[in-house]
Design a protein around this motif. Structure first.
Motif, mmCIF file in Angstrom:
data_model
loop_
_atom_site.group_PDB
_atom_site.id
_atom_site.type_symbol
_atom_site.label_atom_id
_atom_site.label_comp_id
_atom_site.label_asym_id
_atom_site.label_seq_id
_atom_site.Cartn_x
_atom_site.Cartn_y
_atom_site.Cartn_z
ATOM 1 N N ASN A 235 -18.614 90.835 74.553
ATOM 2 C CA ASN A 235 -19.379 92.027 74.172
ATOM 3 C C ASN A 235 -20.713 91.679 73.519
ATOM 4 O OD1 ASN A 235 -17.441 93.805 75.124
ATOM 5 N ND2 ASN A 235 -16.430 94.040 73.145
ATOM 6 N N THR A 236 -20.741 90.587 72.751
ATOM 7 C CA THR A 236 -21.947 90.229 71.999
ATOM 8 C C THR A 236 -22.961 89.478 72.839
ATOM 9 O OG1 THR A 236 -20.591 90.083 69.992
ATOM 10 C CG2 THR A 236 -22.789 89.099 69.897
ATOM 11 N N TYR A 237 -22.482 88.577 73.703
ATOM 12 C CA TYR A 237 -23.395 87.699 74.456
ATOM 13 C C TYR A 237 -23.320 87.884 75.963
ATOM 14 C CZ TYR A 237 -23.626 85.391 69.919
ATOM 15 O OH TYR A 237 -23.785 85.133 68.583
ATOM 16 N N SER A 238 -22.512 88.828 76.433
ATOM 17 C CA SER A 238 -22.375 89.114 77.869
ATOM 18 C C SER A 238 -21.975 87.886 78.681
ATOM 19 C CB SER A 238 -23.690 89.700 78.414
ATOM 20 O OG SER A 238 -24.018 90.896 77.764
ATOM 21 N N ASP B 14 -31.635 71.110 80.518
ATOM 22 C CA ASP B 14 -30.299 71.163 81.130
ATOM 23 C C ASP B 14 -30.055 72.489 81.846
ATOM 24 O OD1 ASP B 14 -30.159 72.683 78.805
ATOM 25 O OD2 ASP B 14 -28.329 71.760 78.047
ATOM 26 N N HIS B 15 -30.650 73.570 81.330
ATOM 27 C CA HIS B 15 -30.532 74.907 81.934
ATOM 28 C C HIS B 15 -31.496 75.826 81.198
ATOM 29 C CE1 HIS B 15 -28.310 75.927 78.297
ATOM 30 N NE2 HIS B 15 -27.524 74.874 78.529
ATOM 31 N N GLY B 16 -31.538 77.091 81.599
ATOM 32 C CA GLY B 16 -32.408 78.046 80.942
ATOM 33 C C GLY B 16 -31.663 78.863 79.899
ATOM 34 N N GLU B 17 -32.154 80.088 79.662
ATOM 35 C CA GLU B 17 -31.596 80.924 78.594
ATOM 36 C C GLU B 17 -31.934 82.388 78.846
ATOM 37 O OE1 GLU B 17 -29.932 80.391 74.400
ATOM 38 O OE2 GLU B 17 -29.666 79.607 76.429
ATOM 39 N N SER B 18 -30.970 83.265 78.632
ATOM 40 C CA SER B 18 -31.219 84.705 78.678
ATOM 41 C C SER B 18 -31.511 85.202 77.271
ATOM 42 C CB SER B 18 -30.006 85.449 79.241
ATOM 43 O OG SER B 18 -29.913 85.295 80.640
ATOM 44 N N LEU B 19 -32.506 86.049 77.155
ATOM 45 C CA LEU B 19 -32.926 86.563 75.850
ATOM 46 C C LEU B 19 -32.917 88.085 75.839
ATOM 47 C CD1 LEU B 19 -35.904 84.099 75.222
ATOM 48 C CD2 LEU B 19 -33.615 83.988 74.215
ATOM 49 N N HIS C 293 -26.553 81.593 77.792
ATOM 50 C CA HIS C 293 -26.407 81.000 79.125
ATOM 51 C C HIS C 293 -24.930 80.871 79.463
ATOM 52 C CE1 HIS C 293 -26.590 77.773 76.049
ATOM 53 N NE2 HIS C 293 -25.559 77.291 76.710
ATOM 54 N N GLY C 294 -24.636 80.296 80.624
ATOM 55 C CA GLY C 294 -23.257 80.018 80.996
ATOM 56 C C GLY C 294 -22.678 80.895 82.081
ATOM 57 N N LEU C 295 -23.445 81.870 82.596
ATOM 58 C CA LEU C 295 -22.933 82.660 83.709
ATOM 59 C C LEU C 295 -22.791 81.775 84.949
ATOM 60 C CD1 LEU C 295 -24.861 86.071 83.548
ATOM 61 C CD2 LEU C 295 -22.450 85.673 83.103
ATOM 62 N N PRO C 296 -21.825 82.050 85.814
ATOM 63 C CA PRO C 296 -21.735 81.284 87.071
ATOM 64 C C PRO C 296 -23.076 81.313 87.805
ATOM 65 C CG PRO C 296 -19.816 82.694 86.804
ATOM 66 C CD PRO C 296 -20.765 83.068 85.700
ATOM 67 N N LEU C 297 -23.473 80.160 88.339
ATOM 68 C CA LEU C 297 -24.792 80.036 88.957
ATOM 69 C C LEU C 297 -24.999 81.057 90.071
ATOM 70 C CD1 LEU C 297 -27.298 78.228 88.622
ATOM 71 C CD2 LEU C 297 -26.394 76.767 90.429
ATOM 72 N N SER C 298 -23.918 81.427 90.740
ATOM 73 C CA SER C 298 -24.032 82.365 91.868
ATOM 74 C C SER C 298 -24.486 83.754 91.435
ATOM 75 C CB SER C 298 -22.693 82.460 92.599
ATOM 76 O OG SER C 298 -21.669 82.896 91.709
ATOM 77 N N ALA D 168 -25.943 84.188 88.097
ATOM 78 C CA ALA D 168 -26.815 84.050 86.927
ATOM 79 C C ALA D 168 -28.233 84.537 87.232
ATOM 80 C CB ALA D 168 -26.855 82.594 86.472
ATOM 81 N N PRO D 169 -28.900 85.146 86.254
ATOM 82 C CA PRO D 169 -30.304 85.534 86.442
ATOM 83 C C PRO D 169 -31.194 84.301 86.389
ATOM 84 C CG PRO D 169 -29.649 85.959 84.189
ATOM 85 C CD PRO D 169 -28.398 85.512 84.908
ATOM 86 N N LYS D 170 -32.406 84.430 86.906
ATOM 87 C CA LYS D 170 -33.317 83.280 87.007
ATOM 88 C C LYS D 170 -33.635 82.668 85.648
ATOM 89 C CE LYS D 170 -37.502 86.207 87.107
ATOM 90 N NZ LYS D 170 -38.054 85.786 85.804
ATOM 91 N N GLU D 171 -33.564 83.485 84.580
ATOM 92 C CA GLU D 171 -33.860 82.966 83.243
ATOM 93 C C GLU D 171 -32.905 81.842 82.850
ATOM 94 O OE1 GLU D 171 -35.522 87.036 83.503
ATOM 95 O OE2 GLU D 171 -33.492 86.243 83.858
ATOM 96 N N GLN D 172 -31.714 81.817 83.455
ATOM 97 C CA GLN D 172 -30.720 80.806 83.091
ATOM 98 C C GLN D 172 -30.789 79.542 83.940
ATOM 99 O OE1 GLN D 172 -26.694 82.077 82.274
ATOM 100 N NE2 GLN D 172 -27.360 84.045 81.439
ATOM 101 N N TYR D 173 -31.619 79.534 85.001
ATOM 102 C CA TYR D 173 -31.686 78.302 85.811
ATOM 103 C C TYR D 173 -33.101 77.864 86.174
ATOM 104 C CZ TYR D 173 -31.941 81.601 89.772
ATOM 105 O OH TYR D 173 -32.293 82.613 90.633
#
Length: 506
Positions: free
Chosen positions: A91-94, A432-437, A445-450, A452-457
């Motif tokens: 709930n806090t970090y999606s 190592d990876h990006g970040e959602s803000l 971060h940490g959503l499956p790459l398939s 994940a939004p572009k901010e995370q990769y």
């Protein structure tokens, strides 16, 4: 008031209903967002998932409790408390609790995990974990005969099989979204994925696969400093066109190049492994520092972070190893990685040197704690671990300040290398990876790459070289796999596994 004497069948059913009501809002929020819930087929999917969730949990809880009431109660208490923490983070970090996220949790050290503590998390734990646990402990469970157990157990299993058969036409949708659905179903998200994590970890760590022998082709002194960034997304680097000046030093640095790049994962362990591997693989091949160290290159690893594959070198230095020789406020931040760095290079007896600095500068959620006060360029900043409670302006300001500090650290690395006149030198900075803000209500971060939004990769790939004679190819898009082969090329190391197509240097 709930009864404190329940037959095992009724108790398992009550626990399944409570588990469903407390912990499956994110699950069904995703379902409603991804189907036409007003259509007949959409209604069938929703009803089927509700019934299946309750029946499947009843099936498991009933089995555990019949095997042993004490064992079953212990598991239920464990499930409810872990569920409470899991649903807080969802709930806090999606986040989605898939195998990679489980790996993140299990590999996180105390210092990082303690930064997530909040009053809101305690409230979740008390109301969704501890209070149900008290009820579980106080309830007296009345057992049933083996005959009645097997009858109920068999009917439940048959019901689930019929439900699966009835929904045969919906399996395409369920399969398409299985990773997300599985990552939001409690307690199966973490219990199944924790099992998978350890199975795959054991398989990977059975034996490191050695790479073929490499040959150093000359005696020219050369040093590579590879800086592995943490959660740095290219979108917030002014080098990449960001409107705020987050790169005041690097933007004025000669012989500096930056390339568009993508990460192979959205979590630290996967991203770092991809940077150090010679090809994209899940197998445990010998990583770059181990390979070069075995082939007579002087290799130093300095880290304030975690999550790398097994590193087998002599000079592996953590914060506590560097602290005795560090003085001042900078020792509390990633600048500690630069302590005596130039001197360590000059003291080397080898012609070829690889230094790896594994930073933690932009790791959330406490972005504002990752840089010294003088680097708080953009204000106001978010100081809460509950990122959704901050305005996006505050959150992005805090994150941008970590990029300003990263810029300063990279500048100092380059200044050290400039003084090594007898060396050909280069610095590579790859995240190592990006970040959602907060974009699309996602954080960190940490959503499956398939999905994940572009901010995370989408990540920065920044290169500095010591002189004009070292040329780079006109690369348009790079990946983390370019690092291994580019380091081999720069150090003039010949290897059967070198891929010239992945080398960035001419």
């Amino acid at each position: 008031m709930l009864k404190c004497n329940l037959e095992i069948t009724h108790f398992a059913l009550v626990m399944s209903f409570i588990n469903f009501l407390f912990f499956h809002f994110p699950f069904f929020n995703f379902v409603f967002s991804n189907i036409d819930y007003k259509s007949f087929n959409g209604i069938i999917i929703i009803i089927s998932l509700v019934v299946a969730m309750i029946a499947a949990n009843f099936f498991a809880f009933y089995l555990f409790l019949f095997i042993s009431r004490y064992f079953g109660k212990f598991l239920l208490i464990l499930f409810f408390n872990i569920n409470a923490l899991a649903i807080y983070f969802i709930n806090t970090y999606s986040i989605i609790i898939d195998e990679s996220m489980v790996g993140n949790v299990l590999n996180t050290n105390y210092d990082e995990s303690s930064r997530f503590f909040s009053i809101k998390m305690v409230i979740y734990l008390i109301f969704l974990g501890i209070l149900p646990s008290i009820y579980i402990i106080k309830t007296k469970i009345v057992n049933v005969s083996a005959k009645k157990f097997f009858k109920t157990f068999s009917l439940t299993l048959l019901f689930l099989l019929v439900l699966i058969f009835v929904n045969a036409g919906n399996w395409l949708w369920i399969d398409k979204n299985s990773k997300t659905l599985g990552g939001l179903a409690m307690p199966w998200s973490y219990s199944v994925n924790t099992t998978l994590f350890y199975i795959h970890k054991h398989k990977r760590n059975e034996k490191e696969i050695l790479l073929p022998k490499a040959i150093i082709k000359d005696h020219k002194k050369a040093v590579v400093i590879l800086v592995i960034g943490e959660s740095a997304r290219s979108e917030n680097f002014s080098l990449y066109g960001y409107k705020k000046n987050t790169n005041p030093y690097l933007s004025k640095t000669e012989n500096l190049y930056h390339f568009n790049a993508t990460s192979s994962a959205t979590y630290t362990t996967g991203g770092v492994k991809a940077i150090l591997d010679y090809k994209k693989t899940d197998d445990l091949y010998e990583i770059l520092p181990n390979y070069l160290y075995r082939n007579d290159v002087d290799v130093v690893w300095r880290t304030t972070n975690w999550g790398e594959p097994p590193v087998h070198i002599k000079n592996y230095q953590k914060r506590e190893n560097l602290m005795p020789n560090c003085k001042g406020e900078a020792c509390n931040y990633d600048e500690i990685l630069l302590t005596g760095l130039k001197e360590q290079i000059l003291a080397s007896t080898k012609d070829k040197i690889l230094i790896i600095l594994h930073t933690s500068t932009s790791h959330g959620p406490t972005y504002s704690k990752k840089y010294p006060p003088q680097f708080e360029t953009f204000k106001p900043v978010c100081n809460s671990v509950e990122l959704g409670n901050c305005s996006q302006t505050e959150l992005i300001n805090a994150y941008d300040n970590t990029i300003v500090y990263t810029d300063y650290i990279l500048h100092n690395v380059i200044e050290d290398l400039k003084q090594l006149k007898e060396y050909n030198s280069t610095m590579l900075f790859v995240s190592d990876h990006g970040e959602s803000l907060g974009e699309k209500n996602l954080y960190m971060h940490g959503l499956p790459l398939s999905i994940a939004p572009k901010e995370q990769y989408e990540i920065p790939f920044i290169v500095w070289v010591s002189n004009d004679s070292i040329k780079l190819k006109p690369n348009q898009m790079l990946s983390q796999q370019n690092v291994f082969h580019s380091v081999l090329k720069f150090l003039n190391i010949e290897s059967p596994i070198h891929d010239e197509n992945l080398n960035i240097f001419k």
